[in-house]
Scaffold this motif. Structure first.
Motif, PDB file in Angstrom:
ATOM      1  N   HIS A   2       0.950  -1.297   0.093  1.00  0.00           N
ATOM      2  CA  HIS A   2       0.098   0.100   0.104  1.00  0.00           C
ATOM      3  C   HIS A   2       0.784   1.187   0.085  1.00  0.00           C
ATOM      4  N   ILE A   3       0.376   2.300  -0.663  1.00  0.00           N
ATOM      5  CA  ILE A   3       1.354   3.542  -0.757  1.00  0.00           C
ATOM      6  C   ILE A   3       0.456   4.711  -0.073  1.00  0.00           C
ATOM      7  N   ARG A   4       1.038   5.335   0.861  1.00  0.00           N
ATOM      8  CA  ARG A   4       0.177   6.420   1.629  1.00  0.00           C
ATOM      9  C   ARG A   4       0.972   7.372   2.014  1.00  0.00           C
ATOM     10  N   PRO A   5       0.423   8.588   2.282  1.00  0.00           N
ATOM     11  CA  PRO A   5       1.015   9.800   2.906  1.00  0.00           C
ATOM     12  C   PRO A   5       1.920   9.258   3.958  1.00  0.00           C
ATOM     13  N   ALA A   6       2.966  10.045   4.118  1.00  0.00           N
ATOM     14  CA  ALA A   6       3.843   9.544   5.500  1.00  0.00           C
ATOM     15  C   ALA A   6       3.154  10.176   6.663  1.00  0.00           C
ATOM     16  N   GLU A   7       3.402   9.621   7.594  1.00  0.00           N
ATOM     17  CA  GLU A   7       2.836  10.199   9.240  1.00  0.00           C
ATOM     18  C   GLU A   7       4.186  10.314  10.050  1.00  0.00           C
ATOM     19  N   ALA A   8       3.987  11.284  11.028  1.00  0.00           N
ATOM     20  CA  ALA A   8       5.044  11.348  11.913  1.00  0.00           C
ATOM     21  C   ALA A   8       5.627   9.883  12.393  1.00  0.00           C
ATOM     22  N   ALA A   9       4.851   9.197  12.743  1.00  0.00           N
ATOM     23  CA  ALA A   9       4.997   7.828  13.026  1.00  0.00           C
ATOM     24  C   ALA A   9       6.318   7.150  12.269  1.00  0.00           C
ATOM     25  N   ASP A  10       6.135   7.368  11.022  1.00  0.00           N
ATOM     26  CA  ASP A  10       6.828   6.819   9.943  1.00  0.00           C
ATOM     27  C   ASP A  10       8.347   7.228   9.847  1.00  0.00           C
ATOM     28  N   LEU A  11       8.489   8.393  10.548  1.00  0.00           N
ATOM     29  CA  LEU A  11       9.802   9.077  10.302  1.00  0.00           C
ATOM     30  C   LEU A  11      10.814   8.046  10.772  1.00  0.00           C
ATOM     31  N   THR A  12      10.938   7.535  11.867  1.00  0.00           N
ATOM     32  CA  THR A  12      12.124   6.662  12.336  1.00  0.00           C
ATOM     33  C   THR A  12      12.334   5.904  11.185  1.00  0.00           C
ATOM     34  N   TYR A  44       8.389  17.855   8.346  1.00  0.00           N
ATOM     35  CA  TYR A  44       7.295  18.876   8.621  1.00  0.00           C
ATOM     36  C   TYR A  44       7.261  19.930   7.276  1.00  0.00           C
ATOM     37  N   GLY A  45       8.250  19.800   6.558  1.00  0.00           N
ATOM     38  CA  GLY A  45       8.101  21.070   5.650  1.00  0.00           C
ATOM     39  C   GLY A  45       7.351  20.385   4.422  1.00  0.00           C
ATOM     40  N   ARG A  46       6.997  19.144   4.613  1.00  0.00           N
ATOM     41  CA  ARG A  46       6.018  18.619   3.436  1.00  0.00           C
ATOM     42  C   ARG A  46       4.756  19.377   3.523  1.00  0.00           C
ATOM     43  N   ASN A  47       4.149  19.284   2.304  1.00  0.00           N
ATOM     44  CA  ASN A  47       2.861  19.907   2.149  1.00  0.00           C
ATOM     45  C   ASN A  47       2.043  19.007   0.884  1.00  0.00           C
ATOM     46  N   ALA A  48       0.840  19.384   0.731  1.00  0.00           N
ATOM     47  CA  ALA A  48       0.087  18.629  -0.310  1.00  0.00           C
ATOM     48  C   ALA A  48       0.535  18.842  -1.615  1.00  0.00           C
ATOM     49  N   ASN A  49       1.422  19.809  -1.883  1.00  0.00           N
ATOM     50  CA  ASN A  49       1.968  20.039  -3.154  1.00  0.00           C
ATOM     51  C   ASN A  49       3.393  19.346  -3.421  1.00  0.00           C
ATOM     52  N   ARG A  50       3.735  19.035  -2.396  1.00  0.00           N
ATOM     53  CA  ARG A  50       5.132  18.171  -2.218  1.00  0.00           C
ATOM     54  C   ARG A  50       5.419  17.218  -1.307  1.00  0.00           C
ATOM     55  N   PRO A  51       4.494  16.003  -1.412  1.00  0.00           N
ATOM     56  CA  PRO A  51       4.238  15.001  -0.559  1.00  0.00           C
ATOM     57  C   PRO A  51       5.464  14.061  -0.209  1.00  0.00           C
ATOM     58  N   LEU A  52       5.570  13.445   0.763  1.00  0.00           N
ATOM     59  CA  LEU A  52       6.294  12.307   0.958  1.00  0.00           C
ATOM     60  C   LEU A  52       5.369  11.221   1.121  1.00  0.00           C
ATOM     61  N   TRP A  53       5.805   9.997   0.572  1.00  0.00           N
ATOM     62  CA  TRP A  53       4.698   8.789   0.472  1.00  0.00           C
ATOM     63  C   TRP A  53       5.642   7.510   1.030  1.00  0.00           C
ATOM     64  N   VAL A  54       5.123   6.722   1.876  1.00  0.00           N
ATOM     65  CA  VAL A  54       5.673   5.482   2.064  1.00  0.00           C
ATOM     66  C   VAL A  54       4.964   4.285   1.555  1.00  0.00           C
ATOM     67  N   GLY A  63       9.659   1.162   1.545  1.00  0.00           N
ATOM     68  CA  GLY A  63      10.343   2.366   1.236  1.00  0.00           C
ATOM     69  C   GLY A  63       9.568   3.473   1.078  1.00  0.00           C
ATOM     70  N   TRP A  64      10.116   4.784   0.483  1.00  0.00           N
ATOM     71  CA  TRP A  64       9.489   6.103   0.638  1.00  0.00           C
ATOM     72  C   TRP A  64      10.004   6.699  -0.729  1.00  0.00           C
ATOM     73  N   LEU A  65       9.159   7.665  -0.903  1.00  0.00           N
ATOM     74  CA  LEU A  65       9.097   8.590  -2.185  1.00  0.00           C
ATOM     75  C   LEU A  65       9.089  10.147  -1.564  1.00  0.00           C
ATOM     76  N   SER A  66       9.665  10.755  -2.016  1.00  0.00           N
ATOM     77  CA  SER A  66       9.377  12.249  -1.634  1.00  0.00           C
ATOM     78  C   SER A  66       9.518  13.070  -3.055  1.00  0.00           C
ATOM     79  N   PHE A  67       8.814  14.118  -3.123  1.00  0.00           N
ATOM     80  CA  PHE A  67       8.855  15.276  -3.927  1.00  0.00           C
ATOM     81  C   PHE A  67       9.548  16.660  -3.332  1.00  0.00           C
ATOM     82  N   GLN A  68      10.506  17.002  -4.115  1.00  0.00           N
ATOM     83  CA  GLN A  68      11.111  18.689  -3.436  1.00  0.00           C
ATOM     84  C   GLN A  68      10.918  19.451  -4.568  1.00  0.00           C
TER      85      GLN A  68
END
Length: 162
Positions: A2-12, A44-54, A63-68
């Motif tokens: 499943h691919i979803r937006p990252a949550e604070a608990a995922d940061l570790t 915490y600098g992520r937003n709807a236009n530059r998401p971070l997914w796990v 794994g994860w993917l980020s837009f910058q």
């Protein structure tokens, strides 16, 4: 998977996966492990236009993917850099491909017309991943990084979504 937006608990787990990539000298110019604390502003600098997914299964973050933002200037608002990292034990199982496929399909919602990937030229698996998804070599920066006393080149891989 499943691919979803990252949550604070995922940061570790995000940091753990990133740190797994450092010893190989294939995927990042960092040479020492980073900390969760050092990534808080980034997260915490992520937003709807530059998401971070796990990408996750029932038990693990795979794994994860980020837009910058690219280059931080308004004229580049429709261009983003993407980064893809996959946990060691899930590499070569299609996780990166699924994340990248989803990212490309999602770009119209982000009003993106161009994606960029910055990949070490010696990281053939990542170069191949991007090429399989339609990216082309748009730039070659020879010997811009030194990893363990070895000069390394950086490829700029681009995809136009027009």
């Amino acid at each position: 998977m499943h691919i979803r937006p990252a949550e604070a608990a995922d940061l570790t787990d995000i940091v753990k996966i990133y740190n797994q990539s450092i010893p190989s000298r294939q995927a990042t110019a960092d040479t020492k492990p980073i900390t969760v604390e050092s990534r808080l502003d980034w997260f915490y600098g992520r937003n709807a236009n530059r998401p971070l997914w796990v990408a996750n299964n029932e038990t693990d973050i795979l794994g994860w993917l980020s837009f910058q933002n690219f280059y931080g200037r308004p004229a580049y608002q429709h261009t983003a850099e993407i980064s893809v990292y996959v946990a060691d034990k899930y590499q070569r199982q299609g996780v990166g491909s699924r994340l990248l496929t989803r990212a490309i399909a999602f770009c119209p919602r982000l009003e993106l017309t161009t994606l960029l990937g910055f990949v070490f030229a010696h990281n053939q698996p990542s170069v191949n991943l991007f090429i399989r998804h339609g990216f082309q070599a748009w730039g070659h920066l020879p010997d811009v990084a030194v990893l363990d006393d070895i000069n390394r080149s950086l490829l700029i891989l681009g995809l136009s979504l027009d």
